[in-house]
Design a protein around this motif. Structure first.
Motif, mmCIF file in Angstrom:
data_model
loop_
_atom_site.group_PDB
_atom_site.id
_atom_site.type_symbol
_atom_site.label_atom_id
_atom_site.label_comp_id
_atom_site.label_asym_id
_atom_site.label_seq_id
_atom_site.Cartn_x
_atom_site.Cartn_y
_atom_site.Cartn_z
ATOM 1 N N ARG A 89 51.287 38.577 40.000
ATOM 2 C CA ARG A 89 50.261 38.426 38.965
ATOM 3 C C ARG A 89 50.352 39.510 37.913
ATOM 4 O O ARG A 89 50.811 40.610 38.174
ATOM 5 C CB ARG A 89 48.873 38.490 39.606
ATOM 6 N N GLU A 147 36.355 32.645 41.188
ATOM 7 C CA GLU A 147 37.277 32.270 42.270
ATOM 8 C C GLU A 147 38.001 30.946 42.014
ATOM 9 O O GLU A 147 38.167 30.136 42.922
ATOM 10 C CB GLU A 147 36.543 32.225 43.617
ATOM 11 N N ALA A 151 41.207 29.565 41.942
ATOM 12 C CA ALA A 151 42.534 30.021 42.361
ATOM 13 C C ALA A 151 43.627 28.996 42.088
ATOM 14 O O ALA A 151 44.808 29.312 42.170
ATOM 15 C CB ALA A 151 42.504 30.352 43.852
ATOM 16 N N ASN A 152 43.247 27.772 41.763
ATOM 17 C CA ASN A 152 44.226 26.697 41.585
ATOM 18 C C ASN A 152 44.737 26.674 40.143
ATOM 19 O O ASN A 152 43.953 26.599 39.194
ATOM 20 C CB ASN A 152 43.535 25.375 41.961
ATOM 21 N N GLN A 179 39.063 37.250 41.334
ATOM 22 C CA GLN A 179 39.517 36.307 42.358
ATOM 23 C C GLN A 179 40.105 35.040 41.742
ATOM 24 O O GLN A 179 40.634 34.192 42.439
ATOM 25 C CB GLN A 179 38.368 35.916 43.301
ATOM 26 N N SER A 180 39.984 34.892 40.444
ATOM 27 C CA SER A 180 40.569 33.721 39.773
ATOM 28 C C SER A 180 42.039 34.001 39.476
ATOM 29 O O SER A 180 42.451 35.147 39.307
ATOM 30 C CB SER A 180 39.820 33.428 38.471
ATOM 31 N N CYS A 181 42.837 32.931 39.414
ATOM 32 C CA CYS A 181 44.270 33.123 39.177
ATOM 33 C C CYS A 181 44.522 33.493 37.712
ATOM 34 O O CYS A 181 43.651 33.375 36.854
ATOM 35 C CB CYS A 181 45.053 31.878 39.585
ATOM 36 N N THR A 223 34.743 27.191 42.767
ATOM 37 C CA THR A 223 35.705 26.271 43.362
ATOM 38 C C THR A 223 35.008 25.000 43.844
ATOM 39 O O THR A 223 33.806 24.986 44.078
ATOM 40 C CB THR A 223 36.399 26.929 44.556
#
Lengths: 274, 274
Positions: A31, A129, A131-132, A156-158, A224
């Motif tokens: 990341r 969050e 994450a996808n 926590q998010s991508c 999410t």
């Protein structure tokens, strides 16, 4: 037009000049790198047309070169443009690259939307969050199409600059202002301090979206799909729900974002005319 | 509870009993087979809970078995349930199967929604040339969540029972009535004959969605994102557009479907209450 449009032929997948393209998939796992991969003609066009992010080089499948020549003509003269055959490109990337249009973008230190530029924002999307990568990209696409002023996210998010998120966003990650906070609480604190009313989307929401009159400055908080927003977040936001048909309890998070942004846009401007 | 819940252990990837699971990805390329693959816990739950499609067997990763035992308990007694280790399942499928929950569904001759059952339909989605499996699945998910009565499609659209379309739909392909016509013209003819007003979604649409009063029976016609609806289709439908923010000209087709279905739902029922 400059020399950048005179491409350099790459014949050896191990050529050090294209090291940044090597093993693209594995790179996705790291990341917040300085460099990111832009993939496909649509994303390359957006990257070439903006100045918030840099562009170091492009690597184009030789039979796709003519099709993107107009975009390459927009690049700064110092940008290297490489071409290669499909065998060489596949060997570089580590898997079959059907698109054949790649570039290395550069994250600048000031690329994040600094919150102090945010005074004029009226509608922001705040992510907890997510994450996808597909969802992240689709949220940015919808934010761009439906007029969100910015996308904020927690740690926590991508990373929106992941290759797939960027591709799914059709380049919107490069144009919609965004900022990452360390923790969801810090993000919500900042929003409240700056006059935003928080509205959390959840199937368990108290108010129906359709009845909701958006405040002057609204932050649409999305989590999410499975667990939804943490109770800690729900507790400090007004909560909204989207009415669903019987027996089906969940929309995709990016689709929910689109429905809310569309509602806000209509409520703010009145139904679009003309 | 029956013997179907006493699973049969598979140790040889070439075991003929699980032939239907072999080379799943290649199978995706063959359309309209009698058998289809259902993947993941959510889809298995929907498949087990409906009677429009059959279920021949399930193949479960051994450490996932306890987690889906309640679903397996819903299956007819004759349904075979196999378990295998991850090495064996990966060898069967031909790629790493992280989900570890698979089933073979059966398409029945009468599974298509017969158009003569359609008298009570008020809102249908009509698809022209939707070839992307993710989009097909997402359209069904949105149709289910936002109350479309059916999804119709032309022969150029992909099969909703493709593994990935079914997965993205979260099983909605198994519950929302659908029917495939040979040609888009035949689909539109049928819709008009049966009293549906046609509304085609397009960035070039004449009317703004936000101003549109849905007719008593509405068919929402959607095409691919790039070319959009063919002129031939545009010429015979009222055309609607969704207002977009400057400089961004396209929403994903499934997202567009969600916005239109949400608008129709609100217009029909009034904003949802309570």
């Amino acid at each position: 037009m400059t020399d950048a449009r005179r491409p350099l032929q790459i014949v050896d997948p191990d050529d050090p000049r294209i090291a940044a393209y090597r093993g693209i998939r594995e790179r996705d796992l790291v990341r917040h790198q300085k460099r990111f991969i832009a993939e496909g003609t649509s994303v390359l066009r957006v990257l070439a047309g903006q100045r918030r992010f840099g562009i170091e080089s492009a690597l184009i499948l030789e039979n796709r070169f003519a099709g993107v020549a107009d975009i390459l003509g927009m690049l700064p003269a110092k940008t290297r443009v490489y071409v290669a055959s499909s065998d060489v490109i596949d060997a570089i990337a580590g898997f079959p690259m059907h698109r054949g249009v790649l570039a290395v973008g550069l994250r600048r230190d000031d690329a994040d939307a600094a919150p102090d530029t945010a005074r004029r924002w009226r509608t922001v999307v705040a992510l907890s969050e997510i994450a996808n990568h597909d969802n992240m990209g689709a949220i940015f696409r919808n934010a761009a199409a439906l007029g969100a002023d910015a996308v904020l996210m927690d740690a926590q998010s991508c990373d929106p600059l992941y290759r797939k998120a960027l591709r799914v966003s059709v380049g919107a990650v490069l144009t919609v202002p965004w900022h990452r906070f360390g923790h969801a609480d810090a993000m919500l604190d900042w929003l409240e301090t700056n006059g935003f009313a928080l509205a959390g989307l959840s199937p368990r929401g108290d108010a129906a979206l359709e009845h909701w009159e958006p405040p002057a400055k609204a932050a649409l908080v999305l989590g999410t799909e499975g667990p939804g927003l943490p109770d800690r977040v729900m507790d400090r936001t007004q909560t909204l729900r989207i009415a669903m048909a019987n027996g089906f309890d969940s929309l995709n998070v990016a689709t929910s974002a689109a429905l809310v942004l569309h509602h806000v846009r209509n409520a703010r401007t009145g139904p679009a005319s003309g």
